[in-house]
Scaffold this motif. Structure first.
Motif, PDB file in Angstrom:
ATOM      1  N   GLU A 196       7.721  15.334  -0.766  1.00  0.00           N
ATOM      2  CA  GLU A 196       7.758  14.290   0.257  1.00  0.00           C
ATOM      3  C   GLU A 196       8.717  14.650   1.379  1.00  0.00           C
ATOM      4  OE1 GLU A 196       9.423   9.853   0.165  1.00  0.00           O
ATOM      5  OE2 GLU A 196       7.463  10.012  -0.787  1.00  0.00           O
TER       6      GLU A 196
ATOM      7  N   ARG B  42       6.499   3.977   8.477  1.00  0.00           N
ATOM      8  CA  ARG B  42       5.171   4.335   8.993  1.00  0.00           C
ATOM      9  C   ARG B  42       4.845   3.668  10.328  1.00  0.00           C
ATOM     10  NH1 ARG B  42       3.417   4.113   3.344  1.00  0.00           N
ATOM     11  NH2 ARG B  42       2.590   2.024   3.695  1.00  0.00           N
TER      12      ARG B  42
ATOM     13  N   HIS C  58      14.860   6.582   6.651  1.00  0.00           N
ATOM     14  CA  HIS C  58      14.095   6.634   5.402  1.00  0.00           C
ATOM     15  C   HIS C  58      14.690   7.668   4.443  1.00  0.00           C
ATOM     16  CE1 HIS C  58      10.454   6.338   2.876  1.00  0.00           C
ATOM     17  NE2 HIS C  58      10.641   7.637   2.688  1.00  0.00           N
TER      18      HIS C  58
ATOM     19  N   ALA D 295      16.459   6.932   0.787  1.00  0.00           N
ATOM     20  CA  ALA D 295      15.838   7.486  -0.427  1.00  0.00           C
ATOM     21  C   ALA D 295      16.811   8.326  -1.235  1.00  0.00           C
ATOM     22  CB  ALA D 295      14.617   8.327  -0.049  1.00  0.00           C
TER      23      ALA D 295
ATOM     24  N   ARG E 103       1.727   9.297   6.799  1.00  0.00           N
ATOM     25  CA  ARG E 103       0.982   8.112   6.358  1.00  0.00           C
ATOM     26  C   ARG E 103       0.907   7.992   4.839  1.00  0.00           C
ATOM     27  NH1 ARG E 103      -4.691   8.842   5.391  1.00  0.00           N
ATOM     28  NH2 ARG E 103      -5.252  11.066   5.412  1.00  0.00           N
ATOM     29  N   ARG E 104       1.086   9.086   4.102  1.00  0.00           N
ATOM     30  CA  ARG E 104       1.043   9.030   2.640  1.00  0.00           C
ATOM     31  C   ARG E 104       2.416   8.779   2.025  1.00  0.00           C
ATOM     32  NH1 ARG E 104      -1.363  14.614   1.087  1.00  0.00           N
ATOM     33  NH2 ARG E 104      -0.809  13.853  -0.999  1.00  0.00           N
ATOM     34  N   THR E 105       3.444   8.683   2.860  1.00  0.00           N
ATOM     35  CA  THR E 105       4.798   8.477   2.349  1.00  0.00           C
ATOM     36  C   THR E 105       4.946   7.053   1.812  1.00  0.00           C
ATOM     37  OG1 THR E 105       5.667  10.039   3.980  1.00  0.00           O
ATOM     38  CG2 THR E 105       7.245   8.556   2.922  1.00  0.00           C
ATOM     39  N   ARG E 106       5.553   6.945   0.658  1.00  0.00           N
ATOM     40  CA  ARG E 106       5.766   5.628   0.047  1.00  0.00           C
ATOM     41  C   ARG E 106       6.886   4.908   0.782  1.00  0.00           C
ATOM     42  NH1 ARG E 106       9.549   4.070  -3.511  1.00  0.00           N
ATOM     43  NH2 ARG E 106      10.223   6.241  -3.720  1.00  0.00           N
ATOM     44  N   GLU E 107       6.577   3.684   1.260  1.00  0.00           N
ATOM     45  CA  GLU E 107       7.596   2.880   1.925  1.00  0.00           C
ATOM     46  C   GLU E 107       8.621   2.382   0.913  1.00  0.00           C
ATOM     47  OE1 GLU E 107       8.329   2.356   4.906  1.00  0.00           O
ATOM     48  OE2 GLU E 107       6.591   2.304   6.225  1.00  0.00           O
ATOM     49  N   LEU E 108       9.876   2.370   1.321  1.00  0.00           N
ATOM     50  CA  LEU E 108      10.930   1.822   0.480  1.00  0.00           C
ATOM     51  C   LEU E 108      10.980   0.309   0.637  1.00  0.00           C
ATOM     52  CD1 LEU E 108      13.691   4.461   1.300  1.00  0.00           C
ATOM     53  CD2 LEU E 108      12.235   4.365  -0.732  1.00  0.00           C
TER      54      LEU E 108
END
Length: 394
Positions: free
Chosen positions: A4, A68, A115, A119, A184-189
């Protein structure tokens, strides 16, 4: 470095390369069309000026909406800016492109940094992830101008033709689209809600904290040194009778050294302490600035440039790591916005100040005065050692 983080670094490179390529191509096109150096200077200032006004709102927006959505808006602005230059390569449109690509890059960088910082878990991981993330701008500073230059020289009917510039701007407009597909595939926190009694805090309240003020002051000192080096070395080299290509190589050696030290920092992150690195960088910079005007040969200037690149290249990851440790998690975006606003305001104003000071007291004195101020300011970095009170889980 996980998958990621790799995607986010690549996304940063693609978006930042759009801006750096435009920043190289737009002034060249303006000069080709007969505009004066003063007009070109205004055009270049617009790239930084956009972030001066957008950084703080962009930071607040990132605090509310995560990663995003801010990146998607930044991609749209960058594509519009570079695409407009490809479609209508005239000076007013180039100015608009400078504002859009410069502002888009600043807003996206704030969201990415926020972000990545959220993380990370713990000071050690913060140092590592920001060391990796800081490699992105070093790569894009080469990728954007190099690619644009190739297309300008070879994509048209003749080197430097208008069709070559159009091709360069078109490719630069495509690059940010890759950023969106990577992000766009990154997981939002999960969002962070700050308990403030119903009263929205003001961003300037952060400056009331002594630790935050010291860190911003240290960051400003060292970013100004970067600007001094970029501005003064060409003038100093010209006075020494050094050719333009060699002066470019001296500046290039500085950029390469900064990139190399950032690649090494994740490996030795466990042995680094933010305040110690910042204080050392300020003292080393002060010494090198004292020595630089006495160098007469290109080789000696190149050695100073490499050593300065090592010193200043260490700064950004340490500042970003410390900023995330001393700032409440719900306000990371605001803090990042304040930092970016200060740096870009410095990049707009400082060259004019350096030029006036150089004409008044001599260009070598600019190095000496800046070095003396930075050396004296190292005490602010030293005082940071007792102020790492974790916030927000760091």
């Amino acid at each position: 470095m996980n998958r990621e983080l790799t995607r986010l670094i690549l996304a940063q490179i693609c978006l930042h390369a759009c801006m750096t390529g435009t920043r190289m191509a737009a002034p060249l096109l303006a000069l080709r069309e007969g505009y004066s150096p003063a007009a070109v200077g205004v055009l270049l200032a617009l790239f930084a000026l956009a972030s001066v006004f957008l950084a703080l709102p962009a930071g607040r927006f990132a605090d509310r909406h995560g990663l995003r959505r801010p990146v998607s808006y930044s991609v749209l602005a960058a594509v519009t800016g570079a695409g407009a230059a490809a479609a209508f390569p005239v000076f007013p449109v180039l100015c608009m492109s400078a504002l859009l690509t410069g502002g888009a890059t600043g807003a996206a960088v704030i969201s990415l940094q926020r972000h990545v910082g959220r993380a990370a878990s713990g000071a050690l991981q913060l140092r590592r992830v920001f060391s990796w993330l800081s490699i992105g701008p070093a790569v894009s500073n080469f990728l954007g101008p190099f690619t644009a230059g190739l297309l300008i020289d070879h994509a048209g009917a003749a080197p430097g033709s208008l069709s070559g510039y159009r091709a360069a701007f078109f490719l630069l407009a495509v690059l940010p689209l890759a950023s969106w597909f990577l992000v766009r595939r990154t997981r939002e926190l999960p969002p962070v809600i700050a308990a403030n009694g119903g009263t929205p805090p003001k961003a300037w309240d952060l400056l009331r904290e002594p630790t935050f003020r010291r860190l911003m002051l240290v960051n400003w000192f060292l970013s100004s040194c970067w600007d001094v080096h970029t501005f003064v070395v060409p003038v100093l080299g010209f006075e020494r009778g050094i050719s333009a290509s060699v002066i470019g190589s001296i500046l290039g050696a500085f950029a390469v050294a900064a990139a190399v030290i950032r690649m090494l920092m994740p490996v030795v992150a466990a042995h680094l302490r933010e305040w110690r690195v910042l204080a050392s960088a300020m003292l080393i910079t002060a010494v090198l600035f004292a020595v630089y005007p006495f160098t007469r040969s290109a080789l000696a200037m190149g050695v100073c440039s490499v050593l300065l690149g090592f010193a200043l290249g260490m700064v950004q990851p340490m500042v970003m790591s410390m900023l995330h440790q001393i700032t409440p998690e719900a306000r990371h975006g605001e803090a990042l916005g304040l930092r970016l606003m200060a740096i870009n305001a410095s990049s707009v104003l400082m060259p004019m100040l350096f030029g006036s000071a150089g004409a008044l007291i001599g260009i070598a004195s600019v190095f000496w005065i800046t070095g003396a101020v930075v050396g004296a300011g190292s005490r602010a970095a030293w005082l940071l050692k007792d102020s790492l009170t974790p916030h927000g889980g760091h």
